[in-house]
Design a protein around this motif. Structure first.
Motif, mmCIF file in Angstrom:
data_model
loop_
_atom_site.group_PDB
_atom_site.id
_atom_site.type_symbol
_atom_site.label_atom_id
_atom_site.label_comp_id
_atom_site.label_asym_id
_atom_site.label_seq_id
_atom_site.Cartn_x
_atom_site.Cartn_y
_atom_site.Cartn_z
ATOM 1 N N GLY A 1 7.562 -97.516 -16.361
ATOM 2 C CA GLY A 1 8.374 -96.700 -15.456
ATOM 3 C C GLY A 1 7.724 -95.361 -15.142
ATOM 4 O O GLY A 1 7.677 -94.924 -13.982
ATOM 5 N N GLY A 2 7.202 -94.712 -16.194
ATOM 6 C CA GLY A 2 6.562 -93.404 -16.005
ATOM 7 C C GLY A 2 5.308 -93.514 -15.152
ATOM 8 O O GLY A 2 5.033 -92.647 -14.310
ATOM 9 N N MET A 3 4.553 -94.588 -15.382
ATOM 10 C CA MET A 3 3.322 -94.787 -14.590
ATOM 11 C C MET A 3 3.668 -95.079 -13.132
ATOM 12 O O MET A 3 2.974 -94.626 -12.221
ATOM 13 N N GLN A 4 4.741 -95.817 -12.919
ATOM 14 C CA GLN A 4 5.173 -96.085 -11.541
ATOM 15 C C GLN A 4 5.545 -94.783 -10.840
ATOM 16 O O GLN A 4 5.230 -94.574 -9.673
ATOM 17 N N THR B 1 14.805 -87.885 -12.172
ATOM 18 C CA THR B 1 15.130 -88.093 -13.586
ATOM 19 C C THR B 1 16.351 -88.998 -13.776
ATOM 20 O O THR B 1 16.853 -89.115 -14.885
ATOM 21 N N ALA B 2 16.799 -89.626 -12.686
ATOM 22 C CA ALA B 2 17.999 -90.476 -12.793
ATOM 23 C C ALA B 2 17.776 -91.593 -13.809
ATOM 24 O O ALA B 2 16.762 -92.287 -13.762
ATOM 25 N N GLY B 3 18.703 -91.728 -14.717
ATOM 26 C CA GLY B 3 18.636 -92.805 -15.701
ATOM 27 C C GLY B 3 17.676 -92.560 -16.850
ATOM 28 O O GLY B 3 17.464 -93.448 -17.671
ATOM 29 N N LEU B 4 17.077 -91.359 -16.896
ATOM 30 C CA LEU B 4 16.132 -91.084 -17.982
ATOM 31 C C LEU B 4 16.826 -90.292 -19.094
ATOM 32 O O LEU B 4 17.782 -89.556 -18.851
ATOM 33 N N ASP B 5 16.313 -90.435 -20.303
ATOM 34 C CA ASP B 5 16.862 -89.655 -21.414
ATOM 35 C C ASP B 5 16.370 -88.209 -21.295
ATOM 36 O O ASP B 5 15.447 -87.924 -20.522
ATOM 37 N N PRO B 6 16.985 -87.266 -22.035
ATOM 38 C CA PRO B 6 16.628 -85.850 -21.868
ATOM 39 C C PRO B 6 15.142 -85.567 -22.069
ATOM 40 O O PRO B 6 14.556 -84.765 -21.330
ATOM 41 N N LEU B 7 14.509 -86.240 -23.035
ATOM 42 C CA LEU B 7 13.079 -85.996 -23.273
ATOM 43 C C LEU B 7 12.248 -86.427 -22.066
ATOM 44 O O LEU B 7 11.354 -85.705 -21.609
ATOM 45 N N ALA B 8 12.574 -87.606 -21.549
ATOM 46 C CA ALA B 8 11.838 -88.115 -20.382
ATOM 47 C C ALA B 8 12.098 -87.229 -19.165
ATOM 48 O O ALA B 8 11.198 -86.989 -18.360
ATOM 49 N N SER B 9 13.354 -86.720 -19.041
ATOM 50 C CA SER B 9 13.678 -85.820 -17.930
ATOM 51 C C SER B 9 12.808 -84.572 -17.993
ATOM 52 O O SER B 9 12.258 -84.126 -16.982
ATOM 53 N N ALA C 1 9.968 -84.300 -19.381
ATOM 54 C CA ALA C 1 8.575 -84.665 -19.085
ATOM 55 C C ALA C 1 8.349 -84.755 -17.580
ATOM 56 O O ALA C 1 7.320 -84.310 -17.070
ATOM 57 N N VAL C 2 9.350 -85.320 -16.868
ATOM 58 C CA VAL C 2 9.212 -85.446 -15.406
ATOM 59 C C VAL C 2 9.151 -84.059 -14.765
ATOM 60 O O VAL C 2 8.313 -83.784 -13.894
ATOM 61 N N PHE C 3 10.036 -83.152 -15.208
ATOM 62 C CA PHE C 3 10.024 -81.798 -14.636
ATOM 63 C C PHE C 3 8.724 -81.066 -14.979
ATOM 64 O O PHE C 3 8.190 -80.324 -14.146
ATOM 65 N N SER C 4 8.228 -81.280 -16.210
ATOM 66 C CA SER C 4 6.939 -80.666 -16.583
ATOM 67 C C SER C 4 5.838 -81.186 -15.674
ATOM 68 O O SER C 4 4.967 -80.425 -15.231
ATOM 69 N N VAL D 1 20.773 -80.101 -15.484
ATOM 70 C CA VAL D 1 20.735 -78.639 -15.376
ATOM 71 C C VAL D 1 19.665 -78.012 -16.284
ATOM 72 O O VAL D 1 18.870 -77.197 -15.798
ATOM 73 N N PRO D 2 19.580 -78.388 -17.573
ATOM 74 C CA PRO D 2 18.602 -77.673 -18.433
ATOM 75 C C PRO D 2 17.152 -77.755 -17.929
ATOM 76 O O PRO D 2 16.512 -76.705 -17.810
ATOM 77 N N PRO D 3 16.612 -78.951 -17.597
ATOM 78 C CA PRO D 3 15.234 -78.952 -17.092
ATOM 79 C C PRO D 3 15.092 -78.249 -15.750
ATOM 80 O O PRO D 3 14.051 -77.646 -15.473
#
Lengths: 252, 262
Positions: free
Chosen positions: A136-139, A161-169, A171-174, A194-196
């Motif tokens: 998913g992340g590579m896609q 970040t829809a459907g991702l857990d907070p850590l993955a969210s 990572a996407v924002f980073s 909101v937090p990311p």
């Protein structure tokens, strides 16, 4: 004040009897990350699709670099929630598609640009893989590579970040922040998180009842007295304050 | 009551007219995209493979059996009137003027048209068509134009193949199984088929190709507009409609063309 890359004035969009956008005003400064927050069904994606040219607004004005009527599709990239990759094309072919179809570059130049984009996103080893063979992340990164290969001035992210857990969210924002610095684009990110958004966004806008209820910096967002903004801020604070559950013997 | 009935009929009629207008605009825009679509050759080659190469086997099998059946039926019917020698004329003209264009089209629609409608419908629901739009790529030029151009080439070729294999099938049943002289059969074929018959055959193949492939593409492209269904259900309905409407359109167009050319 940084000159706005994009400014939206009085945008209206209605579907049959249901008004979704009722006079949206929004300014996106050049080089910034603007996070667009709002409840589900508030019209965030509709606004983004109006910006991308996928929907035609009923009224209002969209100015890009101070001009109206510009074909935003040639200036903007759009990252879809589900990536919208062509599943019958390889990673290389997916990224090459916009160059093949919209430019007059030679085959060798296209190959060079595509491999460079894949390399920048850490996907050069997967050039011959089909999207279904990637995680998913590579896609998500592949979809971003396809967007960035044409060097757009602005990238629109629809709920990345829809459907991702907070850590993955996070990572996407980073990733968005890192690539913004690397590729120098302006980003508009539609999100619920909101937090990311507070951590990565330069500006936040809150869409409520078809209008922008709040627009400002993350610090102004947190300090705002607006009840709707408070409900967003407090919602995430409450989640982070949840005490561990105890059983009847007082064990966690 | 009557007002309600009139209103319903009126609404439905307007919807049909609007649908036909939308379809016509779709076809015109797809052909107009020839002017600006990039890498058409690559797309057309892929579409030729989908419509032509993949359908070749089924066309060969169906045409062979059609010819065999025509040979059998024709032989016994003609023998009643002492005209079994005219079997070559009967088989070749039936295939050239009528059966080959219609059956070849129905086979291509069943094999490639349905797959096309489903594929484009899935593109629509997985936002790949929107993705093309956001990349400033004309979805019609990229997805539809190559398929229509391929149809212009594939349908006449496969129809011709149908005629040839079908005529050979007639020879197998008439001459090899029932003992008709092969010289008589082939000389009848040679003398019966005129230029106007071949022209009618190829004209029908061209028109059927454009009409059916356009219907299949349009059905998939507009899958998101199906009322009362969405997602995979809408794609499945679109695929079914594509096959049904294409088959009806083939037979209706066949009647119109035949009535003008006969």
């Amino acid at each position: 004040m940084i000159a706005p890359l994009l400014s939206v004035t009085g945008l209206h969009k209605q579907f049959e009897q249901h008004a979704v956008l009722c006079g949206v005003d929004l300014v996106v400064p050049r080089g910034s990350i603007v996070c667009l927050l709002g409840r589900s069904g508030a019209g965030k994606s509709v606004l983004l699709k109006c910006l991308a040219g996928l929907l035609k607004p009923d009224a209002g004005e969209i100015r890009f670099e101070g001009q109206t009527g510009k074909d935003l599709r040639k200036q903007c990239g759009y990252l879809f929630q589900a990536n919208a990759l062509f599943d019958s094309l390889t990673a290389f072919e997916n990224v090459a598609l916009p160059l093949e179809q919209t430019t007059r570059l030679r085959v060798s130049e296209i190959k060079e640009a595509v491999m460079s984009a894949l390399q920048n996103l850490g996907l050069e080893k997967f050039a011959n893989y089909f999207p279904a063979q990637l995680s998913g992340g590579m896609q998500k990164r592949l979809a971003l590579a396809r967007v960035l290969v044409t060097r757009p001035a602005m990238v629109l992210f629809d709920e990345p970040t829809a459907g991702l857990d907070p850590l993955a969210s996070n990572a996407v924002f980073s990733m968005i922040k890192e690539y913004r610095e690397q590729f120098d684009f302006t980003a508009v990110v539609v999100t619920h998180d909101v937090p990311p958004a507070l951590a990565a966004g330069d500006r936040l806008a809150l869409l409520e009842n078809g209008r922008i209820q709040f627009a400002g910096t993350p610090a102004e967002f947190v300090a705002s007295d607006d009840s709707v903004v408070r409900s967003f801020v407090n919602r995430d604070r409450e989640w982070t304050r949840i005490e561990p559950r105890m059983d009847t013997n007082g064990r966690e | 009551m009557i007002t309600h009935l009139l209103r319903t009929v009126g609404r439905r009629s307007l919807a049909v007219v609007a649908g036909l207008g939308d379809f016509a605009e779709f076809v015109v825009r797809a052909f107009a995209a020839v002017g600006h679509a990039r890498q058409l050759r690559k797309g057309v080659a892929r579409a030729i493979h989908q419509q032509g190469v993949r359908c070749l086997l089924v066309i060969t099998v169906v045409s062979l059996f059609s010819g065999l059946v025509l040979g059998l039926q024709g032989y016994y019917v003609l023998a009643r009137f002492g005209s079994a020698g005219l079997l070559g004329t009967f088989v070749s003209l039936t295939l050239t003027r009528e059966l080959a264009p219609v059956l070849a089209t129905l086979m291509i629609v069943g094999q490639a048209g349905s797959a096309m409608a489903a594929e484009i419908g899935i593109y629509r629901y997985s936002e790949q068509i929107d993705a093309l739009t956001t990349m400033a790529i004309d979805p019609l030029g990229y997805l539809i134009t190559p398929r229509l151009l391929a149809a212009l080439l594939v349908f006449p070729i496969l129809t011709t193949a149908f005629v040839l294999v079908g005529t050979f099938g007639g020879y197998l049943s008439g001459c090899c199984l029932l003992g008709l002289d092969s010289g008589v059969y082939w000389s009848n074929v040679h003398s019966a088929v005129r230029f106007v018959d071949v022209r009618e055959c190829l004209l029908k193949a061209l028109v059927f190709g454009i009409v059916t492939i356009a219907i299949c593409c349009h059905s998939g492209f507009t899958a998101h507009r199906r009322t009362g269904a969405s997602g995979s259900r809408a794609v499945s309905i679109s695929t079914t409609r594509a096959v049904v409407f294409s088959s009806i359109a083939t037979l209706a167009t066949d009647y119109v063309i035949t009535s003008f050319l006969v």
